[in-house]
Motif scaffolding. Structure first.
Motif, PDB file in Angstrom:
ATOM      1  N   MET A  75       0.833  -1.208   0.000  1.00 45.65           N
ATOM      2  CA  MET A  75       0.000   0.000   0.000  1.00 45.65           C
ATOM      3  C   MET A  75       0.864   1.254   0.000  1.00 45.65           C
ATOM      4  O   MET A  75       0.567   2.230  -0.710  1.00 45.65           O
ATOM      5  CB  MET A  75      -0.926  -0.015   1.218  1.00 45.65           C
ATOM      6  CG  MET A  75      -1.915  -1.171   1.223  1.00 45.65           C
ATOM      7  SD  MET A  75      -2.879  -1.258   2.756  1.00 45.65           S
ATOM      8  CE  MET A  75      -3.977   0.140   2.558  1.00 45.65           C
ATOM      9  N   VAL A  76       1.937   1.244   0.784  1.00 49.66           N
ATOM     10  CA  VAL A  76       2.845   2.394   0.837  1.00 49.66           C
ATOM     11  C   VAL A  76       3.514   2.594  -0.518  1.00 49.66           C
ATOM     12  O   VAL A  76       3.630   3.723  -1.014  1.00 49.66           O
ATOM     13  CB  VAL A  76       3.905   2.198   1.941  1.00 49.66           C
ATOM     14  CG1 VAL A  76       4.999   3.265   1.840  1.00 49.66           C
ATOM     15  CG2 VAL A  76       3.261   2.269   3.325  1.00 49.66           C
ATOM     16  N   ALA A  77       3.946   1.494  -1.133  1.00 50.53           N
ATOM     17  CA  ALA A  77       4.595   1.587  -2.437  1.00 50.53           C
ATOM     18  C   ALA A  77       3.649   2.173  -3.482  1.00 50.53           C
ATOM     19  O   ALA A  77       4.033   3.052  -4.267  1.00 50.53           O
ATOM     20  CB  ALA A  77       5.086   0.210  -2.868  1.00 50.53           C
ATOM     21  N   ASP A  78       2.405   1.698  -3.497  1.00 50.98           N
ATOM     22  CA  ASP A  78       1.415   2.215  -4.450  1.00 50.98           C
ATOM     23  C   ASP A  78       1.189   3.710  -4.251  1.00 50.98           C
ATOM     24  O   ASP A  78       1.142   4.484  -5.217  1.00 50.98           O
ATOM     25  CB  ASP A  78       0.086   1.471  -4.288  1.00 50.98           C
ATOM     26  CG  ASP A  78       0.088   0.103  -4.960  1.00 50.98           C
ATOM     27  OD1 ASP A  78       0.927  -0.127  -5.836  1.00 50.98           O
ATOM     28  OD2 ASP A  78      -0.761  -0.731  -4.584  1.00 50.98           O
ATOM     29  N   ALA A  79       1.046   4.124  -2.985  1.00 50.83           N
ATOM     30  CA  ALA A  79       0.784   5.533  -2.688  1.00 50.83           C
ATOM     31  C   ALA A  79       1.967   6.410  -3.091  1.00 50.83           C
ATOM     32  O   ALA A  79       1.786   7.502  -3.649  1.00 50.83           O
ATOM     33  CB  ALA A  79       0.489   5.702  -1.195  1.00 50.83           C
ATOM     34  N   ALA A  80       3.177   5.934  -2.820  1.00 52.51           N
ATOM     35  CA  ALA A  80       4.375   6.714  -3.152  1.00 52.51           C
ATOM     36  C   ALA A  80       4.543   6.860  -4.658  1.00 52.51           C
ATOM     37  O   ALA A  80       4.866   7.946  -5.168  1.00 52.51           O
ATOM     38  CB  ALA A  80       5.605   6.047  -2.542  1.00 52.51           C
ATOM     39  N   ARG A  81       4.287   5.803  -5.406  1.00 52.75           N
ATOM     40  CA  ARG A  81       4.439   5.878  -6.856  1.00 52.75           C
ATOM     41  C   ARG A  81       3.332   6.727  -7.477  1.00 52.75           C
ATOM     42  O   ARG A  81       3.554   7.407  -8.486  1.00 52.75           O
ATOM     43  CB  ARG A  81       4.457   4.478  -7.460  1.00 52.75           C
ATOM     44  CG  ARG A  81       5.693   3.690  -7.043  1.00 52.75           C
ATOM     45  CD  ARG A  81       5.768   2.332  -7.695  1.00 52.75           C
ATOM     46  NE  ARG A  81       6.330   2.400  -9.035  1.00 52.75           N
ATOM     47  CZ  ARG A  81       6.422   1.345  -9.850  1.00 52.75           C
ATOM     48  NH1 ARG A  81       5.970   0.159  -9.452  1.00 52.75           N
ATOM     49  NH2 ARG A  81       6.952   1.458 -11.045  1.00 52.75           N
ATOM     50  N   VAL A 117      10.469   4.349  -5.984  1.00 45.93           N
ATOM     51  CA  VAL A 117      10.495   3.565  -4.746  1.00 45.93           C
ATOM     52  C   VAL A 117      11.545   2.456  -4.837  1.00 45.93           C
ATOM     53  O   VAL A 117      11.502   1.615  -5.743  1.00 45.93           O
ATOM     54  CB  VAL A 117       9.117   2.957  -4.448  1.00 45.93           C
ATOM     55  CG1 VAL A 117       9.150   2.168  -3.141  1.00 45.93           C
ATOM     56  CG2 VAL A 117       8.052   4.057  -4.367  1.00 45.93           C
ATOM     57  N   ILE A 118      12.471   2.482  -3.888  1.00 48.68           N
ATOM     58  CA  ILE A 118      13.516   1.467  -3.780  1.00 48.68           C
ATOM     59  C   ILE A 118      13.246   0.674  -2.498  1.00 48.68           C
ATOM     60  O   ILE A 118      13.317   1.219  -1.398  1.00 48.68           O
ATOM     61  CB  ILE A 118      14.913   2.099  -3.706  1.00 48.68           C
ATOM     62  CG1 ILE A 118      15.116   3.097  -4.853  1.00 48.68           C
ATOM     63  CG2 ILE A 118      15.981   1.010  -3.712  1.00 48.68           C
ATOM     64  CD1 ILE A 118      14.975   2.513  -6.242  1.00 48.68           C
ATOM     65  N   ALA A 173       7.595  -6.800  -5.464  1.00 47.35           N
ATOM     66  CA  ALA A 173       8.507  -6.586  -6.590  1.00 47.35           C
ATOM     67  C   ALA A 173       7.812  -5.911  -7.767  1.00 47.35           C
ATOM     68  O   ALA A 173       8.441  -5.172  -8.541  1.00 47.35           O
ATOM     69  CB  ALA A 173       9.114  -7.914  -7.024  1.00 47.35           C
ATOM     70  N   GLU A 174       6.500  -6.142  -7.915  1.00 48.87           N
ATOM     71  CA  GLU A 174       5.740  -5.565  -9.019  1.00 48.87           C
ATOM     72  C   GLU A 174       5.290  -4.134  -8.726  1.00 48.87           C
ATOM     73  O   GLU A 174       4.780  -3.453  -9.627  1.00 48.87           O
ATOM     74  CB  GLU A 174       4.514  -6.428  -9.317  1.00 48.87           C
ATOM     75  CG  GLU A 174       4.838  -7.874  -9.670  1.00 48.87           C
ATOM     76  CD  GLU A 174       3.586  -8.728  -9.808  1.00 48.87           C
ATOM     77  OE1 GLU A 174       2.485  -8.140  -9.944  1.00 48.87           O
ATOM     78  OE2 GLU A 174       3.701  -9.960  -9.756  1.00 48.87           O
ATOM     79  N   LYS A 175       5.472  -3.703  -7.485  1.00 50.91           N
ATOM     80  CA  LYS A 175       4.947  -2.405  -7.063  1.00 50.91           C
ATOM     81  C   LYS A 175       6.028  -1.335  -6.883  1.00 50.91           C
ATOM     82  O   LYS A 175       5.712  -0.192  -6.576  1.00 50.91           O
ATOM     83  CB  LYS A 175       4.194  -2.564  -5.738  1.00 50.91           C
ATOM     84  CG  LYS A 175       3.062  -3.587  -5.778  1.00 50.91           C
ATOM     85  CD  LYS A 175       1.916  -3.090  -6.628  1.00 50.91           C
ATOM     86  CE  LYS A 175       0.720  -4.044  -6.559  1.00 50.91           C
ATOM     87  NZ  LYS A 175      -0.444  -3.505  -7.300  1.00 50.91           N
ATOM     88  N   VAL A 176       7.296  -1.713  -7.021  1.00 51.49           N
ATOM     89  CA  VAL A 176       8.396  -0.782  -6.766  1.00 51.49           C
ATOM     90  C   VAL A 176       9.307  -0.708  -7.990  1.00 51.49           C
ATOM     91  O   VAL A 176       9.216  -1.521  -8.913  1.00 51.49           O
ATOM     92  CB  VAL A 176       9.216  -1.213  -5.526  1.00 51.49           C
ATOM     93  CG1 VAL A 176       8.321  -1.226  -4.289  1.00 51.49           C
ATOM     94  CG2 VAL A 176       9.861  -2.587  -5.729  1.00 51.49           C
TER      95      VAL A 176
END
Length: 273
Positions: free
Chosen positions: A23-29, A35-36, A49-52
């Motif tokens: 969820m954090v990765a989706d929001a940041a992107r 996102v690393i 792996a699919e979200k960053v």
């Protein structure tokens, strides 16, 4: 003109288990950040792996490797998100030299001591830990009775009683959850986590256990923020618990509508104070 990927602001993500890192990765992107992620073997969902933009896997305790990945990517801000099974600290920890050095300096292995020490090491390398709550403020619990059903007089007294106990437990940095019934403490959270605490206390109560989960008195919102979701209600149903009390503005709710709907169907109260 759109930014090229290498010119995007970089956000590091130190990922544990559960859905929160995703969820954090989706929001940041969605905000245009690169996102690393540094994921933990045996904990983090491989779907991350699919979200960053980049992902590296480490073993629990490999602090040197973690820092190397974030510095190479140019991350100066990093969030911690997700859970780490504390039981694995006794079986799967594989610290590298930097991790061993940090561990040797710790007098007590409490959550806050460990996380603040890690944050200090990262800061010395120019990497600052920021709150994951800033990425998803909409997940914070609102104030009030969240379900159709409200606590009765006995349940409200148990909530008040359990709240004091839970805050003291948090002050000692042991856990965030207690299970009570009729002003009797049935279970205190320690290394086993919230779900196991609910099951243990609920079985002792037989029925109508009251579950209280709060933030620590000096909660650092950069890490270890209390979380609840549909899974919490599912576990409560297994032991016929009746009330979940959480702290407004300091608890993250995953799938709030789903959790409340599940609680309403199960005749469970959720109150946010």
């Amino acid at each position: 003109m759109a930014q090229t990927p290498h010119k995007k602001e970089v956000l590091g993500l130190i990922a544990g288990g559960g859905v929160f890192p995703i969820m954090v990765a989706d929001a940041a992107r969605d905000k245009g950040l690169r996102v690393i992620a540094v994921a933990h073997e045996g904990e983090t969902d491989s779907l991350l792996a699919e979200k960053v933009d980049e992902l590296a896997w480490i073993k629990l305790g490999q602090l040197g490797h973690l820092i190397k990945v974030l510095k190479k990517a140019g991350a100066t801000k990093t969030v911690m998100a997700g859970t780490i099974n504390k039981k694995k600290m006794f079986e799967n920890i594989r610290p590298d030299l930097r991790g061993l050095t940090l561990m040797s300096k710790l007098a007590i292995f409490h959550d806050d001591d460990i996380l603040r020490a890690v944050a200090g090491e990262l800061q010395r390398e120019g990497i600052h830990i920021v709150s994951s709550v800033d990425q998803l403020p909409e997940l914070l619990a609102p104030y009030g009775n969240l379900t159709r059903k409200k606590p009765n007089k006995q349940e409200r007294e148990d909530v008040d009683f359990g709240w004091k106990i839970a805050k003291e437990l948090g002050r000692l940095d042991i856990g965030q959850c207690v299970v009570v019934r009729k002003k009797t403490v049935l279970a205190l959270e320690a290394i086993e986590g919230t779900n196991e605490t609910i099951l243990r206390g609920g079985k002792l109560a037989k029925e109508k256990a009251v579950v209280v989960k709060v933030s620590k008195p000096n909660q650092d919102l950069r890490f270890d923020v209390p979380t609840v979701g549909p899974e919490t209600i599912e576990v409560m149903c297994q032991v016929s618990a009746s009330v979940l009390a959480i702290e407004a503005g300091k608890t993250l709710i995953f799938d709030k509508l789903g959790m409340i709907s599940y609680a309403d169907r199960s005749n469970i109260v959720i109150v946010s104070l």
